[in-house]
Design an enzyme around this catalytic site. Structure first.
Site, mmCIF file in Angstrom:
data_model
loop_
_atom_site.group_PDB
_atom_site.id
_atom_site.type_symbol
_atom_site.label_atom_id
_atom_site.label_comp_id
_atom_site.label_asym_id
_atom_site.label_seq_id
_atom_site.Cartn_x
_atom_site.Cartn_y
_atom_site.Cartn_z
ATOM 1 N N GLU A 52 0.829 -1.217 0.000
ATOM 2 C CA GLU A 52 0.000 0.000 0.000
ATOM 3 C C GLU A 52 0.860 1.262 0.000
ATOM 4 O OE1 GLU A 52 -3.084 0.563 -0.553
ATOM 5 O OE2 GLU A 52 -3.691 -1.528 -0.629
ATOM 6 N N TYR A 135 -6.214 7.076 4.115
ATOM 7 C CA TYR A 135 -6.483 6.049 3.101
ATOM 8 C C TYR A 135 -5.732 4.753 3.420
ATOM 9 C CZ TYR A 135 -5.835 3.074 -0.813
ATOM 10 O OH TYR A 135 -5.753 1.937 -1.567
ATOM 11 N N ASP A 153 -9.437 5.191 -2.869
ATOM 12 C CA ASP A 153 -8.373 5.689 -3.745
ATOM 13 C C ASP A 153 -9.005 6.220 -5.034
ATOM 14 O OD1 ASP A 153 -9.156 3.455 -5.141
ATOM 15 O OD2 ASP A 153 -7.169 2.525 -5.197
ATOM 16 N N CYS A 205 -14.057 -0.408 -15.007
ATOM 17 C CA CYS A 205 -14.596 0.954 -14.922
ATOM 18 C C CYS A 205 -13.445 1.936 -15.106
ATOM 19 C CB CYS A 205 -15.293 1.150 -13.575
ATOM 20 S SG CYS A 205 -16.275 2.648 -13.519
ATOM 21 N N CYS A 212 -18.771 -1.035 -19.733
ATOM 22 C CA CYS A 212 -20.024 -1.241 -18.984
ATOM 23 C C CYS A 212 -20.710 -2.552 -19.344
ATOM 24 C CB CYS A 212 -20.962 -0.058 -19.227
ATOM 25 S SG CYS A 212 -20.243 1.502 -18.684
ATOM 26 N N CYS A 215 -19.608 -5.168 -17.061
ATOM 27 C CA CYS A 215 -19.537 -4.781 -15.646
ATOM 28 C C CYS A 215 -20.596 -5.489 -14.812
ATOM 29 C CB CYS A 215 -19.710 -3.263 -15.540
ATOM 30 S SG CYS A 215 -19.651 -2.690 -13.827
ATOM 31 N N CYS A 221 -25.898 0.984 -11.776
ATOM 32 C CA CYS A 221 -25.057 2.164 -11.998
ATOM 33 C C CYS A 221 -25.888 3.329 -12.533
ATOM 34 C CB CYS A 221 -23.946 1.798 -12.972
ATOM 35 S SG CYS A 221 -22.855 3.174 -13.313
#
Ligand code: SF4
Length: 368
Positions: A52, A135, A153, A205, A212, A215, A221
């Site tokens: 991270e 974060y 993020d 995405c 899409c 997805c 959405c």
């Protein structure tokens, strides 16, 4: 598919069914990354933390080789804590944002000094460690300890802005996006959920032309239903970065050593090595004035062309002067001799040199 046809699809407001659909997708499609473990295994908090920190401001592809080299050399947080800062900076060289490396080292030492020598589990305790912001604390709590935490993020911001059709531009929308993402975070599998959102943002995405049709959240959405997914997240217009200019002096000794200087610990590229240079200013210094700041007396000549580098907050252009000097060359007052060292050219690859200084060396030494 046209925007009109999309409006005819029933929209399922994002909620628990969205989470279930995303976790199902994650179980079959998740990215194979070296810091991830197989389902049912417990992640090692050290590995999660290391990945991270490296992933802050840096893409996955660039991080993987660094992550593997760090783990190979320092397999545990105690090993990293016992390393010297210079070794850590040298291993980090090229990854950028060097304050991360200094904080990484400080954080490893802080963890090993805790009574149990382990990372804490909660977001609050994690955020008290060096280099761990909100974060990263949320990401480690969720991924390493499965605590109910919501790291947000850039990928998660984008997916959330689209799922809820948030039109407020970034960065003003950050707080709202964090709140909306948190409404989805499940009590169980919070770590998988966070990683699933990251993966969806990274692979499906995408910023431009999201896929899409592939997805798992298409029917949840709101942006897709309205046909506005490519316009989101909205962003405030960015201001142009200012430019700065400087002159770098590469002294090359006849025995094949180059003069490098350690930058002060605090500030930009802190603790890293540099080719001595003038201050980086808003305007070019006249060459005769600049040459007065050379770190060694010698016959300096300009290397044709210049070196350009973009930092987060400004663009830098450096002219490079080169001098070949005898092994007995004395440093001037301007070199700040206490911080200088001569390094053999064959050892430069292992030195703690940031990318901009590697560019300077490459530019100056290409014909030497
Ligand atoms: Fe992103 Fe399209 Fe999925 Fe919406 S439907 S989350 S815009 S990929």
């Amino acid at each position: 598919m046209t925007a009109v046809a999309r409006r005819q699809l029933p929209l399922r407001p994002a909620g628990p069914d969205t989470v279930a659909a995303l976790l199902d997708w994650y179980d079959s499609e998740k990215r194979d990354l070296p810091w991830r473990v197989r389902k049912g295994r417990r992640p090692d908090p050290y590995r999660v933390w290391l990945s991270e920190i490296m992933l802050q401001q840096t893409v996955v592809k660039a991080v993987i080789p660094y992550y593997e080299r760090f783990l190979g050399r320092w397999p545990t947080v105690a090993d990293l804590a016992a390393a010297s800062l210079d070794d850590v900076l040298a291993m980090w060289a090229g990854l950028g944002y060097y304050s991360r490396a200094r904080n990484l080292h400080k954080c490893a030492q802080a963890v090993t000094q805790r009574s149990d020598g382990k990372f804490p589990r909660t977001e609050r305790e994690l955020a008290s460690l060096p280099g761990i912001g909100p974060y990263t604390a949320a990401a480690i709590a969720a991924i390493a300890f499965n605590e109910k935490a919501t790291p947000v993020d850039g990928n998660i911001e984008r997916v959330t802005a689209r799922l809820f059709a948030v039109k407020t531009p970034l960065p003003a929308a950050k707080r709202e996006l964090r709140r909306l993402a948190a409404t989805l975070t499940p009590d169980r599998r919070a770590g998988d959920f966070a990683q699933a959102m990251m993966d969806l943002g990274a692979t499906v995405c995408s910023p431009r032309r999201p896929s899409c049709l592939m997805c798992p959240l298409q029917s949840d959405c709101a942006a897709h239903a309205k046909g506005i997914e490519e316009q989101l997240p909205a962003r405030m217009a960015k201001q142009e970065r200012p430019s700065r200019y400087g002159i770098a002096f590469l002294a090359l000794r006849e025995d094949g050593h180059v003069l490098l200087r350690k930058r002060p610990e605090a500030g930009l590229l802190g603790g890293m090595l540099e080719v001595p240079s003038t201050e980086w200013q808003d305007e070019w210094l006249p060459p005769d004035l600049a040459l007065g700041a050379a770190p060694v007396r010698g016959d300096w000549w300009p290397v044709p062309g210049s070196v350009q580098h973009t930092f987060t907050h400004f663009k830098l252009e450096l002219l490079v002067y080169l001098a070949i000097v005898p092994a007995s060359a004395a440093l001037t007052f301007w070199a700040e001799p206490d911080r200088c060292q001569w390094i053999a050219r064959r050892d430069l690859h292992a030195a703690a040199l940031p990318t901009v200084m590697r560019k300077v060396l490459q530019h100056a030494l290409k014909e030497q």
